[in-house]
Each structure stands twice: as C-alpha cells, then as structure tokens.
Scaffold this motif. Sequence first.
Motif, PDB file in Angstrom:
ATOM      1  N   ASN A  84      51.130  27.551  21.268  1.00 58.52           N
ATOM      2  CA  ASN A  84      52.199  28.494  20.682  1.00 58.52           C
ATOM      3  C   ASN A  84      53.108  29.078  21.760  1.00 58.52           C
ATOM      4  O   ASN A  84      52.687  28.838  23.035  1.00 58.52           O
ATOM      5  N   ASP A 167      49.317  34.757  26.052  1.00 57.86           N
ATOM      6  CA  ASP A 167      49.783  35.690  24.945  1.00 57.86           C
ATOM      7  C   ASP A 167      50.245  35.165  23.633  1.00 57.86           C
ATOM      8  O   ASP A 167      50.337  35.944  22.591  1.00 57.86           O
ATOM      9  N   VAL A 171      45.810  38.492  19.373  1.00 61.27           N
ATOM     10  CA  VAL A 171      45.918  39.777  18.426  1.00 61.27           C
ATOM     11  C   VAL A 171      45.431  40.879  19.054  1.00 61.27           C
ATOM     12  O   VAL A 171      44.919  40.917  20.158  1.00 61.27           O
ATOM     13  N   SER A 172      46.146  41.908  18.722  1.00 60.31           N
ATOM     14  CA  SER A 172      45.524  43.174  19.336  1.00 60.31           C
ATOM     15  C   SER A 172      44.568  43.883  18.385  1.00 60.31           C
ATOM     16  O   SER A 172      44.769  43.833  17.116  1.00 60.31           O
ATOM     17  N   ARG A 215      51.074  42.247   9.851  1.00 59.63           N
ATOM     18  CA  ARG A 215      51.450  40.703  10.135  1.00 59.63           C
ATOM     19  C   ARG A 215      52.764  40.745   9.909  1.00 59.63           C
ATOM     20  O   ARG A 215      53.432  40.675   8.759  1.00 59.63           O
ATOM     21  N   PRO A 239      48.786  34.420  15.137  1.00 60.14           N
ATOM     22  CA  PRO A 239      49.254  35.286  16.579  1.00 60.14           C
ATOM     23  C   PRO A 239      50.261  36.267  16.400  1.00 60.14           C
ATOM     24  O   PRO A 239      51.024  36.442  15.210  1.00 60.14           O
ATOM     25  N   GLY A 240      49.898  37.389  16.990  1.00 58.72           N
ATOM     26  CA  GLY A 240      50.599  38.640  16.800  1.00 58.72           C
ATOM     27  C   GLY A 240      50.235  39.589  15.861  1.00 58.72           C
ATOM     28  O   GLY A 240      50.553  40.907  15.827  1.00 58.72           O
ATOM     29  N   ASP A 241      49.029  39.519  15.165  1.00 55.68           N
ATOM     30  CA  ASP A 241      48.343  40.246  14.108  1.00 55.68           C
ATOM     31  C   ASP A 241      47.969  41.415  15.020  1.00 55.68           C
ATOM     32  O   ASP A 241      47.435  41.285  16.141  1.00 55.68           O
ATOM     33  N   LYS A 242      48.161  42.603  14.380  1.00 59.32           N
ATOM     34  CA  LYS A 242      47.819  43.883  14.669  1.00 59.32           C
ATOM     35  C   LYS A 242      46.638  44.453  13.783  1.00 59.32           C
ATOM     36  O   LYS A 242      46.601  44.500  12.721  1.00 59.32           O
TER      37      LYS A 242
END
Length: 379
Positions: A84, A167, A171-172, A215, A239-242
């Motif tokens: 990614n 990065d 996910v955070s 998302r 990727p990027g999910d909180k």
Amino acid sequence: MKVLTSRGAKALCLVALVATTAACGLPRSGPNKAEIFKGSVLKEGDAFIVTVNQRVTRATAVIPAFGFTSGFLNAGVVGSDTINPGDTLGLTIFENVRDDPLLGNTGQRVSALEEVQVDGQGYIFVPYAGRIKAAGQTPEGLRSAITRKLDTQTPDPQVTVTRLAGDGSAVSVQGSVGANGVYTIERPTRTLSAMIARAGGVSIEPEVAVIRVTRGNHTGKVWLQDLYSNPSLDIALRPGDKIVVERDTRAFVALGATGAQNRVPFATQTLSAIEAIAIVGGLNTNLADPTGVFVFRNEPAEIANAVLGRKDLRGDQRMVYVLDLTQPTGMFEARDFVVRDQDTVYVTEAPFVQWQKTLSAITGTAGAANSLSDVGTGG
C-alpha cells in the motif's frame, strides 16, 4: 372573663402546633402514588400512566441496535502481502556478474536497498529500473516487475522483495485497550478481534465494552460480547481504520425509598427493573411501598402508540410505567420489564410511613408544648 386552666392552655397549644405542623407538611423522598396518578392525561395531566403487563413488556423491550453496515461486513480480508502507499519495503538484488555489477562495486554481487518508501501515488524508485508501481501488488508481483526492468541491463538478476512495517497498512487502536497505538495489518491481525488482541485486549469489563470502527466517513459499533459470540461481526480491517474501545455510557436514575439514590451506569447490555432495584440496594424495608414502583421515561411515538394501542401520537411521549411487586405476577413483570437509558426508577413511600412521621411530629410537638408550659409556670 374565663381564665384557662394550665391543662386547657397546654391542650390549646398542642392543637395549634399540630395544625401548624400539618400545614407545613412533613419531610419525604418524593411524590406519593396519588400525586403521581394526578399527573395522568386522564386527569388533565401530561403523562400516560400504564400498568406493566406482558404486552407492555414486549412492546417496550428495546435495546441499542449496534452493528456494521454491509460495507463493513462484505469487505474481504486484505492479503497480508498486499503493498500500500506509505509502506516500507526491503529490496535485495543479486547480480550474476563479478567484474562490473550494475548496482554494486567491483566484486560485489549483492546490493541491498533498505527501507524503500512507497510514495503517495504508490510508486517506488529503483536505480536503473526507474519508478515502478508497487501499491496493489504483492511482493512477488513487484519482484517480477523489477526483474523485468533490470534484466535488459544486467544478466539474469535475482531480486527479493520484503514488505516491512509501514503506515500504509496500519490501523489505530484507542480507548480502553491494553496499549493504545498504531498497528500494522499483518497476517495474524487482519480482523477486528485479532487486532484488539494485538493491542493488549480490552481493559474494562467485557459486559459494558463497545467497539467503534470508523472507515472513511462511515462508522459502525458492536458490543464486544456480540463480536465474540457472532463470527460474522468480526470484520476484515482496512488500512486507515480507526478502532476505539469505549465503555457503555447508558445510565438510569434511582430515587425514592430505595437503598440508594443515585445515577447508576448500566452493568450489562440489558437491565431489568428488578435488577435496577437490586443494584441500588433493593427496596428500603422501613420506607418502601412495593405496590408503588414507577419507571418514568420519554418514549418514542412508535413505542408509545404500540403500548397504548393508538396510532395518532406524534413525537416523544411522557410515560409512567407502574409495577406492583405484591401482585401474583408482579415480580415476573419486574424481571421482564427492560430499563433503558435515561430512565428514572422511583419507589414511593408506604402510607404508614407518613402516619409515623405525623405521629412523631405530634409527639415531638406535644413534648415541646409541655416544656414551654413548665417553663412558664416555673414547674
């Protein structure tokens, strides 16, 4: 002129004090049953007062409906090796020459390119191969692409590609977990439950833990216990999910002749009236009227119409649900009636309690009158 005797004067003083006490009212924890019923719409009040039965229990048994939309549920598991934008790669190139290698010095057949960053457009730069699209490919696919680019310049190059932590596939995880942080989606952590475990698990009681996943512009919630009991809710991550683990914020207020008067958080997903009473110490045996247990609530029109058998109500309605624990099925109704967020559970005082207070006030008033009379007569 008639002169009052000492006994007559005392009696007159007692009557006056009792009248004053009655006029001022006696201390109590809240309204009695009669006063609550006066607020009914049948008596020109603004609340519907409803006796709880099985039909009412079924109509009002509503709990928060958490879950994920189809966009979350239908997303397939991300390939653990998918590259990614933002990822970091490690490249190693073996050249089949000794004297004049393309990338290394003379005699150096192996060249290592460590921590090659995939840019925002998904490309990497490899010397003599140029910019190559990496995002969306597997390490094997990228290896083949680099090999083709270099093959025209150095004989039979051998390339390895390793996807390092980056990065781009992270996910955070925040809130009530063992370790808040940013975590890379790897082969063992491609689903929601696995990622929560990777972050150290939840740090609050599982019964009140709610998991929120954001998302892009979409957010879904799920109870932790539902996540564990229903595998279909264990969504694949992107990727990027909180991910946020938080405590259930619902609470009810307990007032009146109960063991405690307080705002009480929910301890489970569902809470019955009998459980709510038990949480605050049960009914006060010296004060409570078991025929006067009330639940005050602003009810949505849909439910209020169902409870009252109507179709004309619009907007939230003030509802007062009555539980009589002395009835043959009273305990069962209290066990089945669901308490909801922002409810007020109120228990009235037994009628004899006010009589006791009145008698106590009269006795105390009479004693005070006698004392005043004795002082006045010098007795």
